[in-house]
Design a protein around this motif. Sequence first.
Motif, PDB file in Angstrom:
ATOM      1  N   GLN A 102       3.529  -0.239  -6.088  1.00 28.82           N
ATOM      2  CA  GLN A 102       4.176   1.063  -6.065  1.00 28.82           C
ATOM      3  C   GLN A 102       3.335   2.206  -5.507  1.00 28.82           C
ATOM      4  O   GLN A 102       3.849   3.019  -4.740  1.00 28.82           O
ATOM      5  CB  GLN A 102       4.714   1.416  -7.461  1.00 28.82           C
ATOM      6  N   PRO A 103       2.053   2.339  -5.844  1.00 31.28           N
ATOM      7  CA  PRO A 103       1.288   3.452  -5.267  1.00 31.28           C
ATOM      8  C   PRO A 103       1.227   3.397  -3.732  1.00 31.28           C
ATOM      9  O   PRO A 103       1.314   4.433  -3.073  1.00 31.28           O
ATOM     10  CB  PRO A 103      -0.096   3.303  -5.896  1.00 31.28           C
ATOM     11  N   ALA A 104       1.093   2.204  -3.173  1.00 34.98           N
ATOM     12  CA  ALA A 104       1.070   2.080  -1.709  1.00 34.98           C
ATOM     13  C   ALA A 104       2.398   2.527  -1.123  1.00 34.98           C
ATOM     14  O   ALA A 104       2.443   3.178  -0.070  1.00 34.98           O
ATOM     15  CB  ALA A 104       0.749   0.646  -1.300  1.00 34.98           C
ATOM     16  N   GLN A 105       3.472   2.201  -1.805  1.00 40.31           N
ATOM     17  CA  GLN A 105       4.791   2.614  -1.328  1.00 40.31           C
ATOM     18  C   GLN A 105       4.909   4.145  -1.329  1.00 40.31           C
ATOM     19  O   GLN A 105       5.491   4.727  -0.414  1.00 40.31           O
ATOM     20  CB  GLN A 105       5.873   1.981  -2.190  1.00 40.31           C
ATOM     21  N   THR A 140       5.456   9.261   1.586  1.00 43.08           N
ATOM     22  CA  THR A 140       5.059  10.657   1.613  1.00 43.08           C
ATOM     23  C   THR A 140       4.202  11.007   2.821  1.00 43.08           C
ATOM     24  O   THR A 140       4.471  12.003   3.498  1.00 43.08           O
ATOM     25  CB  THR A 140       4.339  11.034   0.306  1.00 43.08           C
ATOM     26  N   ILE A 141       3.205  10.202   3.111  1.00 43.10           N
ATOM     27  CA  ILE A 141       2.405  10.477   4.304  1.00 43.10           C
ATOM     28  C   ILE A 141       3.256  10.261   5.547  1.00 43.10           C
ATOM     29  O   ILE A 141       3.128  10.997   6.537  1.00 43.10           O
ATOM     30  CB  ILE A 141       1.128   9.605   4.337  1.00 43.10           C
ATOM     31  N   VAL A 167      -1.186  -2.348   3.818  1.00 45.99           N
ATOM     32  CA  VAL A 167      -1.697  -2.166   5.178  1.00 45.99           C
ATOM     33  C   VAL A 167      -1.140  -0.880   5.788  1.00 45.99           C
ATOM     34  O   VAL A 167      -1.878  -0.062   6.338  1.00 45.99           O
ATOM     35  CB  VAL A 167      -1.374  -3.395   6.056  1.00 45.99           C
ATOM     36  N   ARG A 168       0.176  -0.696   5.682  1.00 48.03           N
ATOM     37  CA  ARG A 168       0.782   0.513   6.247  1.00 48.03           C
ATOM     38  C   ARG A 168       0.274   1.775   5.559  1.00 48.03           C
ATOM     39  O   ARG A 168       0.030   2.798   6.203  1.00 48.03           O
ATOM     40  CB  ARG A 168       2.303   0.461   6.165  1.00 48.03           C
ATOM     41  N   ALA A 169       0.137   1.722   4.232  1.00 47.25           N
ATOM     42  CA  ALA A 169      -0.359   2.889   3.499  1.00 47.25           C
ATOM     43  C   ALA A 169      -1.762   3.256   3.969  1.00 47.25           C
ATOM     44  O   ALA A 169      -2.056   4.440   4.205  1.00 47.25           O
ATOM     45  CB  ALA A 169      -0.346   2.620   1.998  1.00 47.25           C
ATOM     46  N   ALA A 170      -2.618   2.257   4.117  1.00 42.60           N
ATOM     47  CA  ALA A 170      -3.988   2.523   4.567  1.00 42.60           C
ATOM     48  C   ALA A 170      -4.006   3.109   5.975  1.00 42.60           C
ATOM     49  O   ALA A 170      -4.734   4.076   6.244  1.00 42.60           O
ATOM     50  CB  ALA A 170      -4.810   1.235   4.516  1.00 42.60           C
ATOM     51  N   LEU A 171      -3.191   2.550   6.864  1.00 33.77           N
ATOM     52  CA  LEU A 171      -3.178   3.040   8.244  1.00 33.77           C
ATOM     53  C   LEU A 171      -2.551   4.431   8.356  1.00 33.77           C
ATOM     54  O   LEU A 171      -3.016   5.271   9.130  1.00 33.77           O
ATOM     55  CB  LEU A 171      -2.468   2.040   9.156  1.00 33.77           C
ATOM     56  N   MET A 172      -1.512   4.690   7.566  1.00 32.37           N
ATOM     57  CA  MET A 172      -0.911   6.027   7.586  1.00 32.37           C
ATOM     58  C   MET A 172      -1.863   7.057   6.978  1.00 32.37           C
ATOM     59  O   MET A 172      -2.001   8.170   7.504  1.00 32.37           O
ATOM     60  CB  MET A 172       0.425   6.041   6.865  1.00 32.37           C
ATOM     61  N   PHE A 224      -3.366  10.318   8.840  1.00 34.05           N
ATOM     62  CA  PHE A 224      -3.232  11.676   8.314  1.00 34.05           C
ATOM     63  C   PHE A 224      -4.607  12.304   8.089  1.00 34.05           C
ATOM     64  O   PHE A 224      -4.827  13.472   8.414  1.00 34.05           O
ATOM     65  CB  PHE A 224      -2.411  11.677   7.024  1.00 34.05           C
ATOM     66  N   ALA A 225      -5.537  11.532   7.552  1.00 37.24           N
ATOM     67  CA  ALA A 225      -6.888  12.042   7.303  1.00 37.24           C
ATOM     68  C   ALA A 225      -7.603  12.419   8.604  1.00 37.24           C
ATOM     69  O   ALA A 225      -8.425  13.336   8.618  1.00 37.24           O
ATOM     70  CB  ALA A 225      -7.712  11.015   6.527  1.00 37.24           C
ATOM     71  N   SER A 226      -7.262  11.741   9.686  1.00 39.36           N
ATOM     72  CA  SER A 226      -7.917  12.028  10.973  1.00 39.36           C
ATOM     73  C   SER A 226      -7.589  13.417  11.509  1.00 39.36           C
ATOM     74  O   SER A 226      -8.351  13.989  12.290  1.00 39.36           O
ATOM     75  CB  SER A 226      -7.515  10.979  12.028  1.00 39.36           C
ATOM     76  N   GLY A 227      -6.422  13.941  11.136  1.00 42.37           N
ATOM     77  CA  GLY A 227      -6.004  15.243  11.620  1.00 42.37           C
ATOM     78  C   GLY A 227      -5.427  15.231  13.026  1.00 42.37           C
ATOM     79  O   GLY A 227      -5.056  16.274  13.559  1.00 42.37           O
TER      80      GLY A 227
END
Length: 179
Positions: A98-101, A106-107, A160-165, A169-172
């Motif tokens: 659930q947290p990854a979802q 959201t991101i 995987v998608r959560a980490a990549l998204m 987002f963190a990259s700006g």
Amino acid sequence: TEAYAAHQIIGSIEAMSFLPCVGFSAAAAALVGQSLGMHQPERARAVGWAATRMAALWTSAAGIAFAIFPVFFLGLFTSSPEVVADGVGAMIVVGIAQPAQAVIFTIGGALRGAGDTRYTLALTILNWFVVRLPLAVFLGLILGWGLTGVWLAVAIDYAVRAALMARRFASGAWARRRV
């Protein structure tokens, strides 16, 4: 038949946790877009992460309940012990994922609000065909883990998608896009 019934029930139960994330996603999209329109990329970054934290808090609470009480949740939809038995392992996996979802929703909304729509679309399609589908076949059918294996493939796709998204987002990079 029992596994399919359990799968359908799990999808309905999972909706209890991700439907609020649709709202967090819409809020993130609107606030990130508004912030960028005001030329405030740091505000955009802050509201994107704030919406993600709130969504993750909600889904984590729901996920813990799903993982601890899978029989209860499945039993709300069926009285068949076979369907419940087929769904317990998958329900636990869904709870853990659930947290990854929450991050994906959201991101993903924040990136779409910034106009970075191609990235989220391409990542989703690529992940479905490179991660989710092959893993579902391997874990569910080849290894014989059944429904639990299929949902484990979905959970890995989410991670995987959560980490990549989140990385995107963190990259700006999204803040420098021109729409």
